[in-house]
Motif scaffolding. Structure first.
Motif, PDB file in Angstrom:
ATOM      1  N   ARG A  60      -5.334   7.199   6.676  1.00  0.00           N
ATOM      2  CA  ARG A  60      -6.410   7.045   5.698  1.00  0.00           C
ATOM      3  C   ARG A  60      -7.779   7.339   6.304  1.00  0.00           C
ATOM      4  O   ARG A  60      -8.782   6.699   5.995  1.00  0.00           O
ATOM      5  CB  ARG A  60      -6.401   5.637   5.102  1.00  0.00           C
ATOM      6  N   LYS A  61      -7.815   8.316   7.217  1.00  0.00           N
ATOM      7  CA  LYS A  61      -9.060   8.670   7.890  1.00  0.00           C
ATOM      8  C   LYS A  61      -9.425  10.137   7.699  1.00  0.00           C
ATOM      9  O   LYS A  61     -10.289  10.646   8.402  1.00  0.00           O
ATOM     10  CB  LYS A  61      -8.946   8.349   9.384  1.00  0.00           C
ATOM     11  N   ASP A  71      -3.874   3.318  -1.121  1.00  0.00           N
ATOM     12  CA  ASP A  71      -5.290   3.156  -0.802  1.00  0.00           C
ATOM     13  C   ASP A  71      -6.051   4.464  -0.925  1.00  0.00           C
ATOM     14  O   ASP A  71      -7.168   4.516  -1.444  1.00  0.00           O
ATOM     15  CB  ASP A  71      -5.446   2.597   0.615  1.00  0.00           C
ATOM     16  N   THR A  72      -5.443   5.537  -0.424  1.00  0.00           N
ATOM     17  CA  THR A  72      -6.113   6.846  -0.482  1.00  0.00           C
ATOM     18  C   THR A  72      -5.689   7.671  -1.679  1.00  0.00           C
ATOM     19  O   THR A  72      -6.229   8.749  -1.918  1.00  0.00           O
ATOM     20  CB  THR A  72      -5.821   7.646   0.797  1.00  0.00           C
ATOM     21  N   SER A 132       0.788  -1.230   0.000  1.00  0.00           N
ATOM     22  CA  SER A 132       0.000   0.000   0.000  1.00  0.00           C
ATOM     23  C   SER A 132       0.819   1.278   0.000  1.00  0.00           C
ATOM     24  O   SER A 132       0.258   2.351  -0.174  1.00  0.00           O
ATOM     25  CB  SER A 132      -0.925   0.016   1.230  1.00  0.00           C
ATOM     26  N   ASP A 141       0.538   6.881  -0.542  1.00  0.00           N
ATOM     27  CA  ASP A 141      -0.424   5.915  -0.023  1.00  0.00           C
ATOM     28  C   ASP A 141      -1.331   5.485  -1.166  1.00  0.00           C
ATOM     29  O   ASP A 141      -2.074   6.303  -1.723  1.00  0.00           O
ATOM     30  CB  ASP A 141      -1.245   6.531   1.110  1.00  0.00           C
ATOM     31  N   VAL A 193     -10.178  11.683   1.724  1.00  0.00           N
ATOM     32  CA  VAL A 193     -10.738  10.571   0.967  1.00  0.00           C
ATOM     33  C   VAL A 193     -12.241  10.605   1.113  1.00  0.00           C
ATOM     34  O   VAL A 193     -12.775  10.595   2.227  1.00  0.00           O
ATOM     35  CB  VAL A 193     -10.198   9.226   1.489  1.00  0.00           C
TER      36      VAL A 193
END
Length: 906
Positions: free
Chosen positions: A550-551, A320-321, A303, A318, A483
Motif C-alpha cells: 500500500r505504498k 485499503d488501497t 483488509s 486489498d 494510491v
C-alpha cells in the motif's frame, strides 16, 4: 509451448518424495453421502451437510454428523429444494440454511429442531438463495439471491412479537405482510384482477396464509415456531447484474465497529458494502474483467479478500488501497468453487476435484486430488491439536484432511538458491523463445505476450493485449494503479517501456541451454536475461511489492512491445490508436542497455539515431562464368565496391554532402563527464566516437549464384547504416544518403541498375539532465549503490524513446541494469542477480520520491485536463527548439533546461 503462466511456485513438487508426502494433508476420514455436498457448516458438536440429489428420497435433507463419533446423528428436514448455503451462528447456536426452494430456515444446533422459516421478498420470485452472511453484532442475516438482490432479516426488529421469556421469536405471529409486486404477484391479464401476494403466479409458488402452520410432517415431525417474511424495505435490488453466488463478512473489531460485507456475482464484480446501519451501502466495486463469475470468497483479517473465479484464478483484493494486488492462477479454465483459509494458508477447491494450498507469499505448497469429481464446498475446523479441512464433492463424499503447518523446502531453479517471485517469473519468461526475426517463432512471441499479460495481472496490474500490424506481435499494456494522497488531485503516471522479443540464440558458444535460465556465481544466464526480460520483471515486481504494501503513490503503466529487435514495426501506429487507453503520462522509464563498466552504476542520457538502407546492383543477365565473360561485362560487384567507397574517406569521415552541418558541438560539461568516465580506461575521443559522433557502417555484401570463385554474380546486395546524433534531422539524413548514392552511381556510367530502400529509421535521443525526474532517479541510484552513478551515452538506438516523448509530451529516463559484460545479443547472455534486485529497489526509491515531491515540483502542471497536457507538450517542444537554437549559435550548455514554470508564451 509457453510455460504455465502462474507465478505461484509449486514448492510441493520436491524431488524428495518424503517432502512431498509431508506437504500434502493427510486424509483422516471419509463420510459417505448419497448425494452431492453443496455446502458445509460446523458447530462444536456437529458437521452439517447441504445436499443435492436426483430421485433420492429426502435428497434435500441436511444430514448431521457427530464430530466425535463421525456417525450420522440426524437429518434436518423441511427444504423442498437443494440446500445451497449453510452458515453457523455460534453466538445464537443457530444454523441457517438457504435453498433452491426460495426459503431460509433457521435451526437450533442444540436440539436439532426447526426454529423459523424465512421467505424473501417476492418469495419464489427471488429465485434460488445462493449465499448467506450472519452479522452477530447486528443480529442480522443477509441473503444473496438469484434475482440479483441482497435481502436481510433483522432479528431485533423484524421478528414480532417478542416471546414471553424475553427471547425474540417464540410466538407464531409474523411481521406485516409485504406489498404485492406488479410482475411476480400479478394475475393473467384476462382475469382483470389487481396484483396480490396470493396470486400464485410464479413457477412452483405455493403461498400459504401466515396464520396457518404447515403440517409437522413437513419438518420431520417438528414444526417451526414461525413463518417470517423479509419486508420490502429490506431489499437492495440489482445489487449485482448477475446471481449473487457468495458472501463474506469482514472481521468485526468490537460490537460498535463498522460492519462491511463482501459479495461476489455472476457479473464479474466483487462489491464491498457498508452495513453499519443494516442497509447495505456500496463502498467499492472490483471488476474482474474476463475472469468470469465470482463463485467463492474468503477474508483475511479486515483488509484482504480472496475471490475464486470461473476462469480458474483467485483474485487478491486489498481493501485499503482498493486494488487487485495479485491474481493466483489455480488451474486455467477450471472453476474455483470454494475457498478456505487458516493461519495465512489459502485452500482453493476446484471443479477438477483438486485442492491446492497457497502460502502467504502465494506459493503453491500442496496440491492433491481430493474428490473423484467436483469439489463443491469446504470449511476448516480448528481443533485442539491441529486444524482440519473438510471438503465435499459430487462424488457423494465428505472428506476430512489433517492440516500441517510445516512447509516443504523450496526447490531452486538450476543453480541458484531460494528463488523469489522475480527470479522464478524470469525463469518462465526466458523459457519462451520469443524470437521476433524468425517466422517459425511467431507463435512463441504471441505466447510470450500472453504470458506477460497474465504475469502483470497476477502481480496486481490491469492488463491487456493491443494489436499492431497484421502478422506482427501485439503490445502488452498493463497498469499498476497507485494510491493517491488525500490532499492531491492527481497521481503522477510513469510509463515503463520494454520489449519481450529477443534475437536468435544459436547453440554455438553457449555453455548452457539459452532458453533455460541457469544461475552461476551470482549471474542468471539465458537469452533475454538482460535484453530485456530481466529489467521488465524487475520493474513489475517492484510495482507489485509497493502495491501490496500500500505504498505505490504513482501509477506505473507498462507498454511492452514484441518487435523491437526487428525495428518496432507497427509500434507507433498502435500507440497513436490506443493513446487514450494508455492515458496521460508524466515521465517515461526505459531499462534497455548496460553500464559502461562492471562496478559503477550508470544512467544513460543519450542515444544515437539510425538510418538503415539496403542497396542492390544488378544486370539483366544471369550469373556468368568469369573464364568466358570476364572483362566483357561490367560486373555488379565491382560497381558495388566503387559505390560503397564513395561513402567514407580513409579517416572514416562520412562523405554525404552537408552531413556534419547540424551536428551539435560538445560542451564543457559533457567533455568533463567523458573525462571522468574514461579515467585511464579509455580515451575521451573514443567515447565521443562511440556515443556522440555520427558514423557510417557497411554491414554486409551478399552475392547471387553458387559463390564459386569462377562465377560473376549478376546481383549484389549490401546493407548500410548511418548513426545520427543531435541535432541532425532524421529525414534529411536519409534523403541525403539516397541522393548521394544515386548521384555516385550515375557517375560510374554503368549499364547496371541500382535499387535503394530505407528499411528502418530511429531518431536520436537526448535526456533532460537537470530536471526533477532525473534528479529523483539519480538520487535513488546513489542511495541504493552508495555511489553517484555515471552519466553515460550509448551508441545504439531505441526508436521508441524519442517517439514516446513526442507522443506524450514528457521526458524519458533510461536506467540500465546490466553490466558491460552481459553479452546482450551474444552467447552466454547474462545479468547479475545483485544488479537485478538492486534495480528493483531503485524503483521503490524512485516511486517514493516522486509520490512525495510530485505535487510541489509540478503543481503548475496538474495533468488532469487536456489543456494542461497540451501545456506539457508545448514545454517539451520549446525545450527541444531552444536547444537547437543554442547549438546553432554556438552557445555552451546547449542542453540546459528551461524551467517548467517559465513564462514561455505571454
Amino acid at each position: 509451448m509457453a510455460p504455465h503462466p502462474s507465478l505461484s511456485r509449486n514448492l510441493w513438487q520436491s524431488e524428495d518424495a518424503n517432502a512431498v508426502q509431508e506437504s500434502t494433508p493427510r486424509l483422516v476420514h471419509s463420510l459417505g453421502e448419497r448425494r452431492s455436498v453443496l455446502s458445509l457448516a460446523v458447530s462444536d458438536s456437529y458437521i452439517f451437510c447441504g445436499s443435492q440429489g436426483q430421485d433420492i428420497p429426502a435428497s434435500q435433507d441436511i444430514p448431521v454428523w457427530d464430530r466425535r463419533s463421525l456417525r450420522l446423528k440426524d437429518s434436518l428436514r423441511g427444504h423442498t429444494g437443494f440446500v445451497l448455503a449453510l452458515i453457523y451462528a455460534e453466538d445464537e447456536k443457530w444454523l441457517f440454511s438457504a435453498s433452491g426452494d426460495s426459503t431460509v430456515r433457521v435451526w437450533c444446533t442444540t436440539t436439532l429442531s426447526p426454529l423459523y422459516v424465512i421467505s424473501p421478498y417476492l418469495e419464489t420470485g427471488a429465485g434460488d438463495l445462493f449465499s448467506l452472511a450472519w452479522v452477530p453484532s447486528l443480529r442480522t442475516l443477509y441473503v444473496g439471491c438469484q434475482n440479483t438482490s441482497i435481502q436481510w432479516f433483522d432479528f431485533n426488529t423484524d421478528l414480532q412479537p417478542p416471546s414471553p421469556t424475553g427471547l425474540p421469536g417464540t410466538g407464531t405471529s409474523t411481521p406485516r405482510q409485504r406489498d404485492p409486486h406488479k410482475f411476480f404477484d400479478s394475475y393473467p391479464q384476462y382475469e382483470r384482477k389487481p396484483a396480490d401476494i396470493y396470486a400464485n403466479n410464479g413457477p412452483g409458488a405455493q403461498p400459504r396464509s401466515r396464520d396457518i402452520s404447515p403440517p409437522a410432517s413437513e419438518c420431520g415431525g417438528k414444526s417451526p415456531r414461525a413463518f417470517l417474511n423479509i419486508p420490502a424495505e429490506n431489499v437492495v435490488e440489482f445489487a449485482h447484474f448477475g446471481y449473487i453466488y457468495c458472501m463474506a463478512l469482514l472481521q468485526e473489531e468490537g460490537r460498535t465497529s463498522r460492519v462491511r460485507l463482501a459479495t461476489g456475482g455472476g457479473d464479474e464484480f466483487i462489491k464491498i458494502w457498508d452495513c453499519s446501519d443494516k442497509t447495505p451501502t456500496e463502498l467499492h466495486a472490483f471488476e474482474c474483467t474476463n475472469n468470469g463469475a465470482i463463485y467463492s470468497l474468503v477474508v483475511k483479517d479486515d483488509s484482504t479478500v480472496f475471490a475464486g473465479c470461473q476462469d480458474g484464478s483467485v483474485k487478491v483484493l486489498d481493501l485499503d488501497t482498493k486494488t487487485i494486488v495479485r491474481s493466483i492462477i489455480v488451474q486455467e479454465g477450471v472453476d474455483v468453487l470454494s475457498l478456505s483459509m487458516v493461519g495465512g494458508d489459502l485452500y482453493a477447491c476446484s471443479a477438477n476435484g483438486k485442492v491446492q494450498r497457497f502460502s502467504a507469499s502465494f506459493d503453491c505448497t500442496a496440491s492433491w486430488t481430493a474428490h473423484d469429481g467436483i469439489v463443491l464446498s469446504s470449511i476448516i475446523t480448528e481443533d485442539a491439536v491441529r486444524p482440519t479441512l473438510i471438503t465435499g464433492g459430487n462424488d457423494h463424499h465428505i472428506k476430512m484432511w489433517e492440516l500441517s503447518s510445516s512447509l516443504p523446502s523450496a526447490p531452486s531453479p538450476a543453480g541458484f538458491d531460494t528463488p523469489d517471485t522475480l527470479t522464478y517469473a524470469l525463469s518462465k519468461f526466458i523459457s519462451i523463445p520469443s524470437v521476433s526475426s524468425i517466422s517459425s517463432h511467431r507463435e512463441d512471441c504471441r505466447q510470450a505476450a500472453i504470458w506477460l499479460k497474465k504475469c502483470l495481472a497476477q502481480l496486481g496490474a490491469t492488463s491487456q493485449l493491443l494489436p499492431t500490424e497484421d502478422g506482427k506481435n501485439p503490445l502488452v499494456l498493463g497498469t499498476f494503479t497507485g494510491v493517491a494522497a488525500k490532499d492531491k488531485e492527481h497521481k503522477p503516471r510513469v510509463l515503463f517501456y520494454g520489449h519481450y522479443d529477443v534475437i536468435p540464440a544459436p547453440s554455438d558458444g553457449w555453455d548452457t541451454e539459452p532458453f533455460h535460465m541457469t544461475g552461476r556465481s551470482g549471474y542468471l544466464y539465458g537469452r533475454g536475461c538482460t535484453d530485456n526480460k530481466g529489467p521488465i520483471l524487475a520493474v513489475a515486481c517492484a510495482a507489485a511489492d509497493l502495491l501490496a504494501a500500500r505504498k505505490l503513490g504513482v501509477d506505473v503503466v507498462f507498454l511492452v512491445e514484441g518487435e523491437e529487435e526487428c525495428g518496432s514495426a507497427g509500434f507507433g501506429e498502435a500507440v497513436k490508436k490506443h493513446k487514450d487507453l494508455i492515458g496521460h503520462i508524466d515521465a517515461i522509464l526505459v531499462s534497455n542497455s548496460t553500464w559502461f563498466g562492471e562496478d559503477t552504476p550508470c544512467i544513460t542520457y543519450g542515444l544515437r539515431g539510425v538510418v538503415h538502407c539496403s542497396l542492390e546492383i544488378s544486370n539483366d543477365r544471369p550469373d556468368l562464368h568469369s573464364g568466358i565473360e570476364g572483362g566483357a561485362v561490367v560486373e555488379p560487384l565491382v560497381d558495388m565496391v566503387h559505390l560503397l567507397a564513395t561513402l567514407t574517406d580513409r579517416q572514416q569521415q562520412v562523405l554525404v554532402p552537408s552531413f556534419y552541418d547540424r551536428v551539435r558541438k560538445q560542451d564543457d560539461a559533457e567533455r568533463e563527464r567523458f573525462a571522468q568516465i574514461a579515467n585511464g580506461n579509455s580515451s575521451t575521443s573514443t567515447l565521443s566516437s562511440r556515443w556522440r559522433e555520427p558514423a557510417l557502417t557497411v554491414h554486409s555484401i551478399d552475392i547471387s549464384g553458387p559463390r564459386n570463385a569462377t562465377v560473376i554474380p549478376g546481383t549484389i546486395k549490401s546493407q548500410v547504416s548511418i548513426r545520427i546524433v543531435p541535432d541532425q534531422d532524421l529525414d534529411t539524413v536519409a534523403k541525403s544518403l539516397c541522393q548521394h548514392l544515386e548521384t555516385s552511381f550515375e557517375a560510374l556510367k554503368s549499364p547496371n541498375k541500382l535499387k535503394l530502400a530505407v528499411k528502418h529509421t530511429a531518431d536520436w535521443w537526448l535526456g533532460e539532465l537537470d530536471g526533477f525526474w532525473f534528479d529523483a532517479l539519480e538520487n535513488a541510484v546513489a542511495e541504493e549503490w552508495g555511489v553517484r552513478p555515471l552519466r553515460i551515452r550509448e551508441g545504439g538506438s531505441i526508436p521508441s524513446i524519442p517517439f514516446l516523448e513526442k507522443q506524450f509530451g514528457c521526458h524519458a529516463l533510461h536506467l540500465p541494469m546490466g553490466q558491460s559484460s552481459d553479452q546482450a545479443h551474444l552467447p552466454n547472455e547474462r545479468i547479475s542477480l545483485d544488479n537485478l534486485r538492486k534495480g528493483k529497489v531503485i524503483l521503490y526509491l524512485l516511486a517514493s520520491r516522486v509520490s512525495r515531491q510530485f505535487g510541489s515540483h509540478f503543481g503548475v502542471h496538474q495533468f488532469n485536463s487536456m489543456s494542461s497536457r497540451l501545456a506539457a507538450l508545448r514545454w517539451f517542444l520549446v525545450n527541444r527548439l531552444v536547444s537547437a537554437q543554442r547549438s546553432a549559435s554556438g552557445r555552451k550548455k546547449a542542453d540546459a533546461p528551461i524551467s517548467p514554470t517559465a513564462d514561455l508564451f505571454p
